[in-house]
Design a protein around this motif. Structure first.
Motif, PDB file in Angstrom:
ATOM      1  N   LYS B 156       4.110   4.710   6.706  1.00 46.97           N
ATOM      2  CA  LYS B 156       3.042   3.899   7.033  1.00 46.97           C
ATOM      3  C   LYS B 156       1.935   3.912   5.668  1.00 46.97           C
ATOM      4  CE  LYS B 156      -1.365   2.895   9.262  1.00 46.97           C
ATOM      5  NZ  LYS B 156      -2.339   3.003  10.577  1.00 46.97           N
ATOM      6  N   GLU B 159       3.389   2.442   2.726  1.00 48.25           N
ATOM      7  CA  GLU B 159       3.415   0.811   2.903  1.00 48.25           C
ATOM      8  C   GLU B 159       2.053   0.434   2.350  1.00 48.25           C
ATOM      9  OE1 GLU B 159       3.300  -0.633   6.828  1.00 48.25           O
ATOM     10  OE2 GLU B 159       4.714  -2.090   6.074  1.00 48.25           O
ATOM     11  N   HIS B 160       1.049   0.994   2.993  1.00 49.84           N
ATOM     12  CA  HIS B 160      -0.593   0.576   2.957  1.00 49.84           C
ATOM     13  C   HIS B 160      -0.859   0.873   1.450  1.00 49.84           C
ATOM     14  CE1 HIS B 160      -2.112  -0.179   7.121  1.00 49.84           C
ATOM     15  NE2 HIS B 160      -0.762  -0.188   6.990  1.00 49.84           N
ATOM     16  N   ALA B 163       0.700  -1.954  -0.494  1.00 51.95           N
ATOM     17  CA  ALA B 163       0.160  -3.157  -0.474  1.00 51.95           C
ATOM     18  C   ALA B 163      -1.073  -3.305  -1.219  1.00 51.95           C
ATOM     19  CB  ALA B 163      -0.145  -3.370   1.168  1.00 51.95           C
ATOM     20  N   SER B 164      -1.928  -2.419  -1.247  1.00 53.90           N
ATOM     21  CA  SER B 164      -3.292  -2.452  -1.861  1.00 53.90           C
ATOM     22  C   SER B 164      -3.038  -2.680  -3.139  1.00 53.90           C
ATOM     23  CB  SER B 164      -3.872  -1.173  -1.784  1.00 53.90           C
ATOM     24  OG  SER B 164      -3.360  -0.037  -2.604  1.00 53.90           O
ATOM     25  N   ARG B 165      -1.791  -2.441  -3.843  1.00 53.43           N
ATOM     26  CA  ARG B 165      -1.650  -2.662  -5.031  1.00 53.43           C
ATOM     27  C   ARG B 165      -0.899  -3.944  -5.564  1.00 53.43           C
ATOM     28  NH1 ARG B 165      -5.099  -0.268  -7.708  1.00 53.43           N
ATOM     29  NH2 ARG B 165      -6.102  -1.336  -5.839  1.00 53.43           N
ATOM     30  N   SER B 166      -0.306  -4.836  -4.401  1.00 48.11           N
ATOM     31  CA  SER B 166       0.341  -5.968  -4.554  1.00 48.11           C
ATOM     32  C   SER B 166      -0.069  -7.148  -5.149  1.00 48.11           C
ATOM     33  CB  SER B 166       0.819  -6.225  -2.907  1.00 48.11           C
ATOM     34  OG  SER B 166      -0.248  -6.710  -2.131  1.00 48.11           O
ATOM     35  N   VAL B 297      -7.094   4.341   0.337  1.00 51.09           N
ATOM     36  CA  VAL B 297      -6.655   3.863   1.422  1.00 51.09           C
ATOM     37  C   VAL B 297      -6.497   5.145   2.657  1.00 51.09           C
ATOM     38  CG1 VAL B 297      -4.826   2.519   2.592  1.00 51.09           C
ATOM     39  CG2 VAL B 297      -5.625   2.107   0.085  1.00 51.09           C
ATOM     40  N   GLY B 298      -7.245   5.004   3.623  1.00 48.97           N
ATOM     41  CA  GLY B 298      -7.214   5.839   4.505  1.00 48.97           C
ATOM     42  C   GLY B 298      -5.978   5.300   5.497  1.00 48.97           C
ATOM     43  N   THR B 299      -5.231   6.281   6.190  1.00 44.06           N
ATOM     44  CA  THR B 299      -3.989   5.807   6.918  1.00 44.06           C
ATOM     45  C   THR B 299      -3.998   6.953   8.235  1.00 44.06           C
ATOM     46  OG1 THR B 299      -1.825   5.462   6.892  1.00 44.06           O
ATOM     47  CG2 THR B 299      -2.832   6.280   4.977  1.00 44.06           C
ATOM     48  N   VAL B 300      -3.531   6.558   9.345  1.00 40.69           N
ATOM     49  CA  VAL B 300      -3.326   7.215  10.422  1.00 40.69           C
ATOM     50  C   VAL B 300      -2.110   6.736  11.398  1.00 40.69           C
ATOM     51  CG1 VAL B 300      -5.040   6.456  12.004  1.00 40.69           C
ATOM     52  CG2 VAL B 300      -4.583   8.743  12.408  1.00 40.69           C
TER      53      VAL B 300
END
Lengths: 355, 355
Positions: B156, B159-160, B163-166, B297-300
């Motif tokens: 995850k 992936e995030h 995505a932030s660089r997409s 990007v924070g992700t949990v």
């Protein structure tokens, strides 16, 4: 021809006489119509930002331009077409960023910026530009074509912010614009009228009555006076927001944005503050990012695709908004007025040729 | 049946006797094979994180499990299939996040976490779970199935971050993992062997010789001793990196990550620090984000799709890596050893039934 130039940090803009430029192969010659003034111009004038072209002691200002093709010079443009120039140019020939159409992603040293960093701007009766950096605009939008560049910067910021949320289902219902300068206000108008965000807020530090606050009201947005409600207090006083768009350049706002965001929200950062040290609760900042899947995305400049999107956005902004937003367009004989920053000023431009 | 439970903050894990659970409609009954131990378990044991189930004074531990379907109970699973359970469950019926398959994006209060927040975990001879939260795993991978949950968290995060660089052309060539705990190391292995990042670095604060540093060396990565080289110094000592993956929970690392990033880079934040105040140059932090198009990007947590991707990643990790990485699997008669954090420990699991 006449141009508006400045010795950064040592004076105010003056009219200078410069030779009319000759288009090189691949360049078109453009007759300038209008050029907008923004905060970056004031930073360049003060000598806080930007750089002179090599071997020059003055910089021709202007990066928000609209003009009319005078000589297509064998490019695929046509004489009489209205065009808006993009801002970045490759410093030596080209490089990978320009080759793939992403000059906005080039790091320092890999670009010049016309009217800002190492290249003359568009505040002149004529300018030349490679045709690939000229974006067509319909004639009816040409009088407001100087708004395309600032809108393009927000097109990119919003594109990058949305991309950062593209790995999951994200439909922003609320947005907060930090800053009621011209970039903040035009972005607020995009969010309210083009992107149709349900609830928007705009933070400033001005007293009513003020034309920028009237605009915020008229857009159906909520004005937040930062002297009464700080950014971290916004969730309690109003609501946590899905999107923050920062256009203040106030250093604390990057950190405080995380407190204003709703879970899964994103903050787009656009301001360019000077060094400023202060204490933060870094544990809380870090934890909020992680446990609530928040993101901060820094973004600068824009590419041709963003300019094209901006032309489309400009066509959708209500006329009443642009009428109120543009507080003055001044001919060369009174160009100094366009650089004044009085309390009634929102957005100004210099007019080189009447439309 | 036997289970491993703890009174958070007031003791060490103990074996308790609990009734074997009965599957409700839609649930399958699973016989537990192995359950991994990680830093979150230690935080729960210490009482720093998590919550007891309503009306209980002990929590059954364990959120990194693999088991074998004992009773499909009318679900589309089959008896004898190997499965890994996801962690989050809806607190009351369901909610929008669970309905759209994104429990990882649910804010606090909208989820329970088995073995962590308000729901018993999988460290028991049997557990039940709605079949929709059980992810199939091939038999040959089942002995390492307890690694699927931690890998899914990194699936995850990556992936995030990607995505932030997409919105532009981004091909990361270098990556820095902050933290040489088990999550950092398994992610380093993903970056090196599955995602094929050219150059990787892993930050820790341990002396050689150490099994985690041996793993870093064997992966072809570069160990960075944080006592010699701080995160902001990494660009000078090594290189600015395209991707930072933070798994230390050290509050300063969220801010310092921006200094370690190359232009257009992204930092994925996963640690959960406590409150900690310190001074930063917030102007520099803000400006670096903006002028170099950087993102945080924070992700949990993770959702079912990330678990499925993690099964695939696990199948691609080299055997030598997982052999060195898993330093101990302990039966119930010596389960306490799985919770020890000695200097030779990298990753451990409790075995409920031999495979």
């Amino acid at each position: 021809m006449k141009a508006i130039a400045v010795e950064p940090g040592a004076g105010t803009p003056v009219i200078v006489d410069r030779p009319r430029p000759e288009p090189s192969p691949g360049d078109a010659l453009v007759r300038t119509l209008r050029v907008g003034v923004d905060g970056t111009d004031h930073e360049v004038i003060a000598g806080h930002h930007g750089a002179l072209p090599d071997g020059d002691d003055r910089l021709v200002l202007g990066h928000e331009a609209v003009g009319i093709v005078e000589d297509p010079n064998g490019t695929d443009l046509e004489e009489g077409e209205f065009v808006v120039p993009t801002v970045r140019r490759p410093p030596n020939g080209t490089n990978e960023y320009f080759k793939r159409g992403e000059p906005d992603m080039a790091p320092e040293g890999e670009y010049l910026e016309r009217g800002i960093v190492g290249a003359h701007g568009f505040m002149a009766e004529y300018f030349t530009s490679p045709a690939e950096y000229l974006v067509r605009i319909p004639e009816r939008l040409a009088p407001l074509g100087f708004l395309v560049e600032p809108i393009s910067v927000s097109e990119k910021a919003i594109e990058h912010a949305v991309a950062s949320r593209s790995a999951f289902d994200w439909e922003p219902e609320s947005a907060l614009v930090l800053g009621n300068g011209s970039l903040g206000l035009v972005t607020l108008a995009m969010l309210e009228t083009v992107l149709d965000i349900d609830r928007t807020y705009c933070l400033g530090r001005r007293d009513r009555p003020h034309p920028t606050i009237d605009l915020i009201d008229d857009l159906g947005s909520t004005y937040v006076d930062s002297r009464e409600t700080s950014v971290p207090e916004i969730p309690d006083v109003h609501e946590p927001v899905d999107l923050v768009y920062e256009a203040t350049g106030h250093a604390k706002h990057a950190v405080e944005t995380v407190d204003a965001l709703a879970p899964n929200g994103v903050g787009a950062m656009l301001g360019v503050p000077c060094d400023q040290s202060f204490e933060i609760d870094g544990g809380r900042f870090h934890r909020e990012l992680v446990l609530h899947n928040k993101a901060l995305v820094g973004t600068v400049n824009s590419h041709r695709g963003h300019f094209e999107a901006a032309v489309d956005t400009l066509s959708q902004l209500p006329t009443w908004f642009t009428d109120e937003f543009v507080t003055g367009v001044y001919g060369l004989e009174e160009f100094e007025t366009a650089f004044e920053t009085g309390d009634e000023v929102v957005k100004t431009a210099v007019e080189f040729e009447s439309i």
